[in-house]
Design a protein around this motif. Structure first.
Motif, mmCIF file in Angstrom:
data_model
loop_
_atom_site.group_PDB
_atom_site.id
_atom_site.type_symbol
_atom_site.label_atom_id
_atom_site.label_comp_id
_atom_site.label_asym_id
_atom_site.label_seq_id
_atom_site.Cartn_x
_atom_site.Cartn_y
_atom_site.Cartn_z
ATOM 1 N N LEU A 3 -61.766 7.578 -111.454
ATOM 2 C CA LEU A 3 -62.883 7.438 -110.249
ATOM 3 C C LEU A 3 -63.001 6.140 -109.914
ATOM 4 O O LEU A 3 -63.051 5.525 -108.910
ATOM 5 C CB LEU A 3 -64.355 8.260 -110.362
ATOM 6 C CG LEU A 3 -65.054 8.071 -109.188
ATOM 7 C CD1 LEU A 3 -64.475 8.586 -107.974
ATOM 8 C CD2 LEU A 3 -66.562 8.579 -109.641
ATOM 9 N N LEU A 4 -63.586 5.279 -110.980
ATOM 10 C CA LEU A 4 -63.678 3.946 -110.876
ATOM 11 C C LEU A 4 -62.531 3.224 -110.375
ATOM 12 O O LEU A 4 -62.508 2.175 -109.563
ATOM 13 C CB LEU A 4 -64.398 3.036 -111.987
ATOM 14 C CG LEU A 4 -65.855 3.742 -112.409
ATOM 15 C CD1 LEU A 4 -66.148 3.343 -113.747
ATOM 16 C CD2 LEU A 4 -66.840 2.826 -111.256
ATOM 17 N N ALA A 5 -61.269 3.166 -111.097
ATOM 18 C CA ALA A 5 -60.103 2.664 -110.512
ATOM 19 C C ALA A 5 -59.758 3.048 -109.137
ATOM 20 O O ALA A 5 -59.476 2.209 -108.327
ATOM 21 C CB ALA A 5 -58.916 3.217 -111.344
ATOM 22 N N GLU A 6 -60.131 4.332 -108.810
ATOM 23 C CA GLU A 6 -59.637 4.638 -107.333
ATOM 24 C C GLU A 6 -60.813 4.067 -106.525
ATOM 25 O O GLU A 6 -60.350 3.480 -105.251
ATOM 26 C CB GLU A 6 -60.024 6.219 -107.210
ATOM 27 C CG GLU A 6 -59.773 6.638 -105.788
ATOM 28 C CD GLU A 6 -58.165 6.283 -105.271
ATOM 29 O OE1 GLU A 6 -58.141 6.041 -104.156
ATOM 30 O OE2 GLU A 6 -57.299 6.575 -106.013
ATOM 31 N N MET A 7 -62.068 3.860 -106.857
ATOM 32 C CA MET A 7 -63.161 2.928 -106.006
ATOM 33 C C MET A 7 -62.792 1.566 -106.025
ATOM 34 O O MET A 7 -62.744 1.211 -104.678
ATOM 35 C CB MET A 7 -64.421 3.251 -106.485
ATOM 36 C CG MET A 7 -65.114 4.569 -106.552
ATOM 37 S SD MET A 7 -66.663 4.864 -107.454
ATOM 38 C CE MET A 7 -67.653 3.646 -106.754
ATOM 39 N N THR A 8 -62.216 1.067 -106.907
ATOM 40 C CA THR A 8 -61.670 -0.475 -107.129
ATOM 41 C C THR A 8 -60.518 -0.336 -106.102
ATOM 42 O O THR A 8 -60.407 -1.606 -105.214
ATOM 43 C CB THR A 8 -61.265 -0.894 -108.307
ATOM 44 O OG1 THR A 8 -62.220 -0.566 -109.367
ATOM 45 C CG2 THR A 8 -60.785 -2.300 -108.235
ATOM 46 N N ILE A 12 -60.371 -3.020 -102.508
ATOM 47 C CA ILE A 12 -59.476 -3.855 -102.159
ATOM 48 C C ILE A 12 -58.701 -3.619 -100.862
ATOM 49 O O ILE A 12 -58.421 -4.376 -100.128
ATOM 50 C CB ILE A 12 -58.280 -4.026 -103.235
ATOM 51 C CG1 ILE A 12 -58.996 -4.442 -104.558
ATOM 52 C CG2 ILE A 12 -57.179 -4.632 -102.954
ATOM 53 C CD1 ILE A 12 -58.231 -4.279 -105.995
ATOM 54 N N GLU A 13 -58.407 -2.005 -100.612
ATOM 55 C CA GLU A 13 -57.638 -1.955 -99.369
ATOM 56 C C GLU A 13 -58.601 -2.145 -98.255
ATOM 57 O O GLU A 13 -58.227 -2.590 -97.276
ATOM 58 C CB GLU A 13 -57.266 -0.213 -99.423
ATOM 59 C CG GLU A 13 -56.205 0.176 -100.466
ATOM 60 C CD GLU A 13 -56.041 1.486 -100.440
ATOM 61 O OE1 GLU A 13 -56.736 2.256 -99.996
ATOM 62 O OE2 GLU A 13 -55.084 1.781 -101.172
ATOM 63 N N GLU A 14 -59.962 -1.716 -98.355
ATOM 64 C CA GLU A 14 -60.881 -2.170 -97.128
ATOM 65 C C GLU A 14 -60.977 -3.446 -96.930
ATOM 66 O O GLU A 14 -60.753 -4.069 -95.829
ATOM 67 C CB GLU A 14 -62.439 -1.621 -97.625
ATOM 68 C CG GLU A 14 -63.327 -1.666 -96.522
ATOM 69 C CD GLU A 14 -64.738 -1.098 -96.824
ATOM 70 O OE1 GLU A 14 -65.706 -1.735 -96.491
ATOM 71 O OE2 GLU A 14 -64.576 -0.346 -97.725
ATOM 72 N N ASN A 15 -60.809 -4.394 -97.963
ATOM 73 C CA ASN A 15 -60.975 -5.782 -97.790
ATOM 74 C C ASN A 15 -59.579 -6.261 -97.051
ATOM 75 O O ASN A 15 -59.772 -7.265 -96.321
ATOM 76 C CB ASN A 15 -61.041 -6.476 -99.094
ATOM 77 C CG ASN A 15 -61.259 -7.959 -98.788
ATOM 78 O OD1 ASN A 15 -62.138 -8.472 -98.223
ATOM 79 N ND2 ASN A 15 -60.723 -8.779 -99.467
ATOM 80 N N SER A 16 -58.627 -5.687 -97.295
ATOM 81 C CA SER A 16 -57.317 -6.340 -96.407
ATOM 82 C C SER A 16 -57.459 -5.619 -95.364
ATOM 83 O O SER A 16 -56.667 -6.209 -94.343
ATOM 84 C CB SER A 16 -56.146 -5.602 -97.332
ATOM 85 O OG SER A 16 -56.139 -4.236 -97.391
ATOM 86 N N ARG A 17 -57.929 -4.520 -94.791
ATOM 87 C CA ARG A 17 -58.008 -4.008 -93.541
ATOM 88 C C ARG A 17 -58.871 -4.667 -92.543
ATOM 89 O O ARG A 17 -58.658 -4.599 -91.466
ATOM 90 C CB ARG A 17 -58.155 -2.449 -93.507
ATOM 91 C CG ARG A 17 -56.857 -1.786 -93.691
ATOM 92 C CD ARG A 17 -56.932 -0.161 -93.736
ATOM 93 N NE ARG A 17 -58.269 0.327 -94.097
ATOM 94 C CZ ARG A 17 -58.192 0.830 -95.258
ATOM 95 N NH1 ARG A 17 -56.978 1.135 -96.016
ATOM 96 N NH2 ARG A 17 -59.179 1.622 -95.869
ATOM 97 N N ASN A 18 -60.041 -4.715 -93.105
ATOM 98 C CA ASN A 18 -61.247 -5.438 -92.421
ATOM 99 C C ASN A 18 -61.699 -6.495 -92.762
ATOM 100 O O ASN A 18 -61.937 -6.859 -94.000
ATOM 101 C CB ASN A 18 -62.359 -4.192 -92.380
ATOM 102 C CG ASN A 18 -61.993 -2.944 -92.268
ATOM 103 O OD1 ASN A 18 -61.313 -2.728 -91.225
ATOM 104 N ND2 ASN A 18 -62.580 -2.023 -92.787
#
Length: 109
Positions: A3-8, A12-18
């Protein structure tokens, strides 16, 4: 940990998109990584404890099997019973003997 790996990963994905404040992102990312690492360490500790307990259970099982194989209660020294019960005996110069049993218990006589 998954779960923590998925959250991380999502962080990262959110930071790259927004576009977002990089200090906030770094703080959030570092918190997630710290939580992951502490969870990973705890999981390792628990696995080690499980291994120790399983090893003790195996030793007790071997001891119980040996006792079950005996037709009568031990009336004299039985080397097979000794080897499945005692892990170490220490003789001191003052005549004391310390017996360490497979279970970890120690008795001095």
């Amino acid at each position: 940990m998954e779960l923590l790996a998925e959250m991380t990963k999502k962080c990262i994905e959110e930071n790259s998109r927004n576009a977002q404040d990089q200090d906030e992102f770094a703080a959030k990312y570092n918190r997630l990584v710290e939580r992951y690492e502490s969870t990973k360490a705890r999981a390792g500790e628990l696995q080690d404890q499980r291994s120790v307990r399983q090893s003790k259970a195996d030793e007790i099982g071997a001891f119980m099997f040996t006792l079950h194989e005996m037709e009568t209660a031990a009336q004299k020294f039985d080397p097979k019973l000794w080897m499945t019960t005692v892990s170490q005996a220490t003789v001191y110069s003052d005549g004391r003997i310390a017996f360490r049993f497979i279970s970890g218990m120690e008795v001095t006589v």
